[in-house]
Design a protein around this motif. Structure first.
Motif, PDB file in Angstrom:
ATOM      1  N   PRO A  66       0.811  -1.187   0.133  1.00 20.27           N
ATOM      2  CA  PRO A  66      -0.110  -0.058  -0.043  1.00 20.27           C
ATOM      3  C   PRO A  66       0.910   1.165   0.167  1.00 20.27           C
ATOM      4  N   SER A 209      -6.601  -5.739   0.842  1.00 21.22           N
ATOM      5  CA  SER A 209      -6.246  -4.643   1.800  1.00 21.22           C
ATOM      6  C   SER A 209      -5.274  -3.496   1.296  1.00 21.22           C
ATOM      7  N   TYR A 210      -4.957  -3.751   0.171  1.00 16.73           N
ATOM      8  CA  TYR A 210      -4.041  -2.710  -0.166  1.00 16.73           C
ATOM      9  C   TYR A 210      -5.014  -1.377  -0.369  1.00 16.73           C
ATOM     10  N   GLN A 213      -6.116  -0.030   2.948  1.00 16.97           N
ATOM     11  CA  GLN A 213      -4.882   0.655   3.716  1.00 16.97           C
ATOM     12  C   GLN A 213      -4.586   1.939   2.802  1.00 16.97           C
ATOM     13  N   ARG A 214      -4.607   2.059   1.518  1.00 15.78           N
ATOM     14  CA  ARG A 214      -4.151   3.107   0.861  1.00 15.78           C
ATOM     15  C   ARG A 214      -5.053   4.178   0.615  1.00 15.78           C
ATOM     16  N   HIS A 216      -8.486   3.863   2.261  1.00 14.92           N
ATOM     17  CA  HIS A 216      -9.277   3.928   3.365  1.00 14.92           C
ATOM     18  C   HIS A 216     -10.661   3.399   2.965  1.00 14.92           C
ATOM     19  N   PRO A 219     -13.132  -1.898   4.928  1.00 16.41           N
ATOM     20  CA  PRO A 219     -12.901  -3.138   4.841  1.00 16.41           C
ATOM     21  C   PRO A 219     -13.595  -4.458   4.551  1.00 16.41           C
TER      22      PRO A 219
END
Length: 504
Positions: A66, A209-210, A213-214, A216, A219
């Motif tokens: 990320p 998840s990239y 996290q990058r 927002h 999830p």
């Protein structure tokens, strides 16, 4: 940049990767609330293919960092850097070989919903195998543009969906599985490289998840299988009545409708409906759409659509027998090479235009040229729509694409097809359809079963993007009949041009 060499037309794979980076970055700057997104789907150019190199899934997709952009991390993920796209026309030999291997064009059409077309993925894959064997064997997965983009989002190989998969000459239209006969006719070991098929409304996976996290994202955000741009347009127009037709006027022109009893034809295509597993999308596709209209606009109307429309209004319906055939690119329907053809028709009994004493001329005056291209394109749509069993006149036509903003074109469609023409609330029906499909897939997942799209649309507000607006009322019955008399005349000249192109 798109590269074209002797009919080979490609686009850089990393261009699409970078585009995803770019659009998400722009959304960050616009303070887009990523945390509120529950589901994502998308629309990809149909037929285009992406070739992942061996090890790409483990080394690249599943291990996205990320702190870095996507394009930097995926430089070495593809065995072929430039993907064949839908405008490619370099695989005629492969099309012939595939049709012969399965028992002929009619058998392939009955099996997959379409005869072999140069732009379809199967012939493209066969060409890669024949001309780049080492590259083919170094390929771990072959994705469509749609499943490729979904793969980026889930960090894993996403399935090709049934609707887009039907545009490959590889899927059994009725069982919705890969056809062994079609696979064998294309390339060895192909089924493993394609992976499993999946329903269009199914979940490709959770967002990687990239992106959480990058950017927002939520999830719990799900990725619904992406599909092709034409199936997504069907969804975006909320087309749900068999008597309706849609005409999309863009770089290519397409005509499509719905049926529950498909009868695949050598001229058109049949795809599963992306939002209703029980029905099918019937489609005609013309390569020469807006770019060819723009070519005539530039030549005859000083690059002005306003002047183009004025010239169109100066000429009478039927264009005093001046009929044109305009192929800036090698055409799909009918399959004719590049060339512009101009004819002045004779008149027969009752002063109607006919094929007697037809005169071929180099060109028309500007006003007649303008009417000839749009009248010819739309009359061709009517001819071929009737041939493959579409209702004519339809109950109504919904127009979309950039050309749908031109009310002069819509009035001509209404006159030639003999029905009223509507436009959707939004012209970008493919993107809207992808968003609608994301909601549909998410609801199906939440309910644990397939939910009819109609029930999803009922939840929409009265003022929503799926409303249609009347733009042109049906022309007179007399004018519709006159265009009906003109249709077989055009069809006969079209057959003559086909005969000339074969003999050349």
């Amino acid at each position: 940049m798109i590269i074209a060499v002797k009919g080979r037309i490609t686009g850089p794979v990393l261009m699409w990767v970078e585009a995803l980076d770019l659009v998400l970055t722009k959304m960050v700057r616009a303070n887009f609330p990523f945390n509120k997104v529950n589901a994502i789907s998308g629309s990809g150019q149909q037929h285009g293919s992406v070739y992942w190199t061996k090890g790409a899934q483990q080394l690249h997709l599943k291990n996205l960092d990320p702190s870095k952009d996507l394009v930097t991390q995926l430089q070495e993920a593809f065995s072929i850097k430039d993907s064949p796209v839908w405008m490619d026309s370099s695989t005629s030999a492969q099309c012939s070989a595939i049709e012969k291997a399965v028992g002929g064009a009619a058998k392939l059409t009955a099996l997959t919903g379409s005869r072999a077309f140069e732009r379809f993925t199967g012939p493209q894959v066969r060409k890669v195998y024949e001309t780049q064997k080492e590259t083919y064997h170094a390929t771990e997965r072959v994705s469509l543009v749609s499943s490729f983009m979904a793969s980026l989002l889930v960090g894993n190989y996403a399935s090709i969906d049934h609707s887009d998969g039907a545009g490959m000459n590889l899927m059994d239209l009725h069982s919705r599985t890969w056809s062994p006969d079609a696979l064998d006719a294309t390339a060895p070991g192909l089924e493993k490289k394609l992976g499993p098929l999946a329903p269009s409304h199914a979940i490709a996976g959770k967002l990687h998840s990239y992106f959480v996290q990058r950017f927002h994202f939520n999830p719990k955000c799900l990725v619904v299988n992406w599909s092709g741009d034409n199936p997504c347009s069907l969804a975006g127009l909320a087309l749900n009545r068999p008597g309706d037709l849609a005409i999309s006027m863009g770089t290519s022109d397409t005509v499509f409708g719905l049926t529950r009893t498909p009868q695949p034809s050598l001229e058109g295509h049949v795809f599963p409906n992306p939002v209703d597993p029980e029905s099918f999308m019937v489609m005609l596709c013309y390569k020469n759409g807006s770019l060819t209209r723009e070519d005539i606009r530039n030549e005859c109307a000083d690059r002005s659509w306003e002047k183009f429309n004025s010239l169109l209004e100066e000429t009478p319906p039927l264009n005093e027998g001046k009929m044109g055939f305009y192929y800036k690119e090698a055409e799909i329907l009918p399959p004719l090479p590049v060339g512009y053809h101009h004819f002045i028709l004779g008149r027969g009994d009752g002063n109607a235009f006919d094929n007697l004493n037809v005169q071929k001329v180099p060109k028309f005056d500007p006003a007649a040229e303008v009417r000839a291209i749009v009248e010819g394109q739309i009359l061709s749509m009517r001819i071929h729509a009737e041939r493959i069993g579409m209702q004519c006149p339809p109950e109504r036509i919904i127009a979309t694409g950039g050309g749908s903003a031109n009310k002069h074109l819509l009035a001509l469609i209404a006159s030639i097809f003999g029905c009223s023409v509507y436009t959707a609330q939004r012209p970008d029906s493919a993107a809207l359809g992808a968003a609608l499909r994301a909601a549909h897939g998410w609801i199906c997942q939440e309910q644990g079963t397939f939910v009819p799209m109609a029930s999803v649309l009922k939840q929409a507000s009265g003022e929503n993007a799926f409303q249609c607006h009347l733009q042109a009322k049906a022309g007179s019955d007399e004018l519709h009949a006159q265009y009906g008399d003109l249709a077989p005349v055009r069809a006969k000249i079209e057959q003559q041009l086909l005969g000339e192109s074969i003999s050349c």
